[in-house]
Design a protein around this motif. Structure first.
Motif, short mmCIF file in Angstrom:
data_model
loop_
_atom_site.label_atom_id
_atom_site.label_comp_id
_atom_site.label_asym_id
_atom_site.label_seq_id
_atom_site.Cartn_x
_atom_site.Cartn_y
_atom_site.Cartn_z
N THR A 136 75.39 -49.29 24.19
CA THR A 136 75.66 -50.15 23.03
C THR A 136 75.14 -51.54 23.35
O THR A 136 75.18 -51.98 24.51
N VAL A 137 74.67 -52.22 22.32
CA VAL A 137 74.18 -53.59 22.46
C VAL A 137 74.98 -54.45 21.49
O VAL A 137 74.89 -54.27 20.27
N VAL A 140 76.77 -52.49 19.02
CA VAL A 140 76.00 -51.59 18.17
C VAL A 140 75.51 -50.42 19.01
O VAL A 140 74.84 -50.61 20.03
N VAL A 142 73.15 -47.72 20.14
CA VAL A 142 71.73 -47.39 20.02
C VAL A 142 71.36 -46.30 21.01
O VAL A 142 70.17 -46.04 21.24
N GLU A 151 65.54 -51.11 17.92
CA GLU A 151 65.29 -52.51 17.55
C GLU A 151 65.58 -52.73 16.06
O GLU A 151 66.18 -53.73 15.67
N LYS A 153 67.62 -51.06 14.13
CA LYS A 153 69.06 -51.00 13.90
C LYS A 153 69.73 -52.29 14.36
O LYS A 153 70.62 -52.83 13.69
N LEU A 154 69.28 -52.79 15.51
CA LEU A 154 69.86 -54.04 16.01
C LEU A 154 69.55 -55.20 15.09
O LEU A 154 70.41 -56.05 14.82
N ARG A 155 68.31 -55.27 14.60
CA ARG A 155 67.95 -56.36 13.69
C ARG A 155 68.78 -56.28 12.39
O ARG A 155 69.19 -57.31 11.84
N ILE A 158 72.77 -56.82 13.87
CA ILE A 158 73.06 -58.06 14.60
C ILE A 158 72.44 -59.26 13.92
O ILE A 158 72.99 -60.36 13.92
N TRP A 188 64.55 -60.31 21.14
CA TRP A 188 64.64 -58.91 20.74
C TRP A 188 64.02 -57.98 21.77
O TRP A 188 64.61 -56.96 22.12
N THR A 191 66.16 -57.80 24.74
CA THR A 191 67.39 -57.05 24.48
C THR A 191 67.15 -55.55 24.59
O THR A 191 67.95 -54.82 25.18
N VAL A 217 73.15 -58.64 24.89
CA VAL A 217 71.86 -59.08 24.36
C VAL A 217 71.17 -60.00 25.34
O VAL A 217 71.79 -60.56 26.23
#
Length: 662
Positions: A136-137, A140, A142, A151, A153-155, A158, A188, A191, A217
């Motif tokens: 998880t990041v 989140v 992933v 990436e 999903k994170l963008r 987050i 990004w 991360t 992150v």
């Protein structure tokens, strides 16, 4: 006959088929000892039943032997029949079976390892290039996603957080930090890289099915900006320790909970913010804490057990001839609170507040004492009688008053009084020998504003008595010299340049006083000359004084009466002069002499662009030595005292126009 455990015996036919095959078995001595009951005893009734289970003997070898186990009848002993009897054979004693079991186990293990290796390779092949499972990041998930999908999903999840203020939790305070002003930006690529590649460890890969791993992150941060943004929050985050106490809303007491003091640890806080700012959760920043002594429980106990009772009703104070009644609101104002042991809040009476509340109602029962004074009537000193005072003994009354507050009824207390004799009684004044002039001096030439201030201080000093061996201080006697005391703004000397201040001109009074006690033979207890010579004063025999706006004494003048007789100070003011006369018993003849000037120094030019400004040509600086000769009339002894004074040159003042708007 004894049983020989080392012998081998033929196994007779056993089992339902009655086969003629034979097996031999060797009896372990320990087993033999433990199974002696397996052999027939002399008495048939005591013959035990035993069980034989030997693969291949009486039942198929491929079957589980336990299915064919049955009671076996004891056989005749060898010595009786000449044929070996039956032998108990327990599972595991057969040497062929362990070998077969080990082979089977190896085959199974090899099959498992092979299957696991196949699965491991397949898992590596399928997940290659993806984020490891369970990662998880910033909260989140992933895990197992491709880097591109991760990436995105994170963008999506987050990204919206990054422009919002970062919530901070600092001890008992919360605040917010603007990430943009703090120079915080998400990296990004970094991360995604932090999520890592596929682990090689089989254990890690297996446990990843059941666990998660937060990697956080990667942040692009300007350390200076982060620290600066946190420093700017100090007024909100830092606070001094606050001890628990009790405040009053009217007559209602309200508990004030204690709070530890705290100060932000900026460096550690910056690290915490950089690591957690994008998590979406409040970031807890490290603080230095200063503990308090009181506890919430201690405050509540004081409130409930003492204070509520204290203000539950009025209290009557019985004086001499008159009483006073304090209301609950007034009572609350007389209470004082302080930290106690073990977190307690101590409650007690405040003497000053009690005086403030009760004295106005009892003022007719007290009488102010007055010292004997010297008044000058007909040009001669006369003693004005002293008056003893009668006052409330506040120190003695404090505890009885507080005890009365602890009651719920009969809330009254009788106050005690004390007599306060005058410091200088009429009898003492008459015995001081204040009968003749012992020293006097006059100065003049002051400005009108200075004259106002000189008159005010002269009235304050007139009639002052200096007892034997006592020291008189001008600043201590007059107290603050501000507008509230009747002083006005007048000329002063400030850093060698003429200026103005409230109370200006008092230095002329100080110079006059100095020369009066100089000629009276009094002992100088401290004085300071002006920085440069003022022509209306004797060289080397003048003084200045100064008090700041708060009434603090910065430059003073004082003298000590060295005799066994008293000294009275008389001041005579006119709009153009001030004369000071010291009265007492004349014990000394005094003369003074001043040397010629020496060590001359030249003036400097100073430009002044503020008003008022008086131009001046300046004057040389120099040094002089003053010598005082004192002859004691009682002993005839003569002594001399010398003092060298250095004066700075007075600047050449050039007045210039003030700056625009000045």
């Amino acid at each position: 006959m004894p049983y020989d455990a080392d012998k081998t015996r033929a196994m007779p036919p056993v089992g339902p088929g009655g086969t003629s095959s034979e097996k031999t078995a060797k009896i372990n001595p320990v087993q033999a000892d433990a199974s002696t009951a397996a052999w027939p005893s002399e008495e048939p009734d005591n013959e035990p039943t035993v069980t034989a289970a030997v693969p291949g003997v009486g039942f198929p070898a491929s079957e589980d032997a336990t299915e064919y186990m049955r009671p076996v009848s004891p056989q005749p002993r060898p010595e009786d029949s000449g044929v070996y009897g039956p032998v108990m054979v327990e599972p595991g004693e057969d040497e062929d079976r362990p070998k077969n079991s080990r082979k089977k186990a190896l085959v199974v293990a090899a099959a498992v390892v092979g299957a696991f290796g196949l699965l491991y390779g397949l898992d590596m092949l399928v997940s290659s290039g993806n984020v490891p499972r369970g990662v998880t990041v910033a909260g989140v998930d992933v895990g197992g996603m491709s880097h591109a999908d991760a990436e995105k999903k994170l963008r999506d999840e987050i990204g919206p957080r990054l422009s919002k203020p970062v919530a901070l939790k600092a001890g008992d305070v919360t605040s917010e930090l603007d990430p943009k002003s703090a120079g915080l930006e998400l990296d990004w690529n970094g991360t995604i890289d932090r999520a890592g590649s596929q682990p090689l460890s089989p254990v890690t890969r297996v446990t990843s099915f059941f666990t998660s791993r937060e990697v956080g992150v990667a942040t692009k941060a300007d350390a200076t900006k982060v620290s600066g943004a946190l420093e700017a929050l100090r007024p909100k985050l830092d606070h001094e320790p606050v001890e628990g106490t009790i405040r009053f809303e009217g007559a209602t007491p309200v508990a004030v909970d204690p709070h530890n003091g705290q100060k932000l640890k900026v460096d550690q806080a910056a690290s915490a913010v950089v690591a957690n700012w994008a998590s979406g959760a409040p970031v807890e920043v490290p603080m230095d804490f200063t503990p308090v002594k009181t506890t919430k429980e201690g405050v509540e106990k004081a409130l409930n057990e003492i204070v509520k009772t204290a203000v539950s009703g009025p209290v009557k104070i019985k004086g001499e001839g008159k009483d006073a009644t304090l209301t609950p609101e007034q009572i609350g104002a007389t209470l004082a609170f302080a930290p106690g042991d073990g977190g307690a809040l101590n409650v007690g009476p405040n003497k000053d507040k009690l005086v403030e509340a009760a004295l106005p109602q009892l003022k007719d029962t007290v009488k102010e004492g007055k010292d004997a004074q010297i008044v000058f009537e007909g040009g001669k000193p006369t003693v004005k009688e002293s008056v003893d005072g009668l006052d409330l003994d506040w120190d003695k009354n404090l505890q009885p008053y507080f005890d009365a507050l602890k009651k719920t009824d009969a809330r009254e207390v009788k106050f005690e009084y004390k007599h306060t004799p005058a410091k200088v009684t009429t009898e003492q004044a008459n015995k001081m020998g204040i009968k003749e002039v012992i020293g006097e001096f006059t100065t003049g030439g002051f400005a009108a504003e200075s004259g106002v201030n000189i008159r005010v201080v002269a009235q304050k000093v007139n009639g002052a008595i200096v007892k034997p061996k006592e020291t008189f201080s001008l600043n201590k006697h007059t107290g603050p010299r501000g507008t509230a005391q009747g002083y006005v703004e007048a000329g002063i000397i400030e850093n060698g340049i003429p200026g103005r201040a409230v109370g200006g001109g008092i230095s002329q009074f100080a110079t006059t006083l100095y020369n009066a006690y100089y000629l009276a033979g009094m002992k100088d207890a401290g004085h300071k000359e002006h920085s440069y010579w003022i022509t209306r004063y004797p060289k080397g025999r003048e003084a200045t004084v100064f008090m700041d706006g708060a009434g603090n004494s910065l430059i003073d003048i004082a003298f000590t009466n060295p005799d066994d007789t008293g000294v009275a100070i008389q001041t005579i003011w006119t709009p153009s002069s001030i004369k000071i006369v010291l009265w007492g018993t004349k014990n000394y003849d005094v003369t003074g002499s001043t040397s010629a000037e020496f060590n001359h120094t030249q003036p400097e030019e100073r430009k002044v662009n503020k008003t008022p400004c008086s131009p001046s040509n300046g004057a040389q600086g120099f040094s002089v030595t003053d010598t005082r000769t004192i002859k004691d009339r009682r002993t005839g002894q003569v002594r001399t005292e010398s003092r060298t004074v250095r004066y700075d040159p007075s600047h050449k003042i050039i007045c210039e126009p003030p700056p625009p708007g000045g």
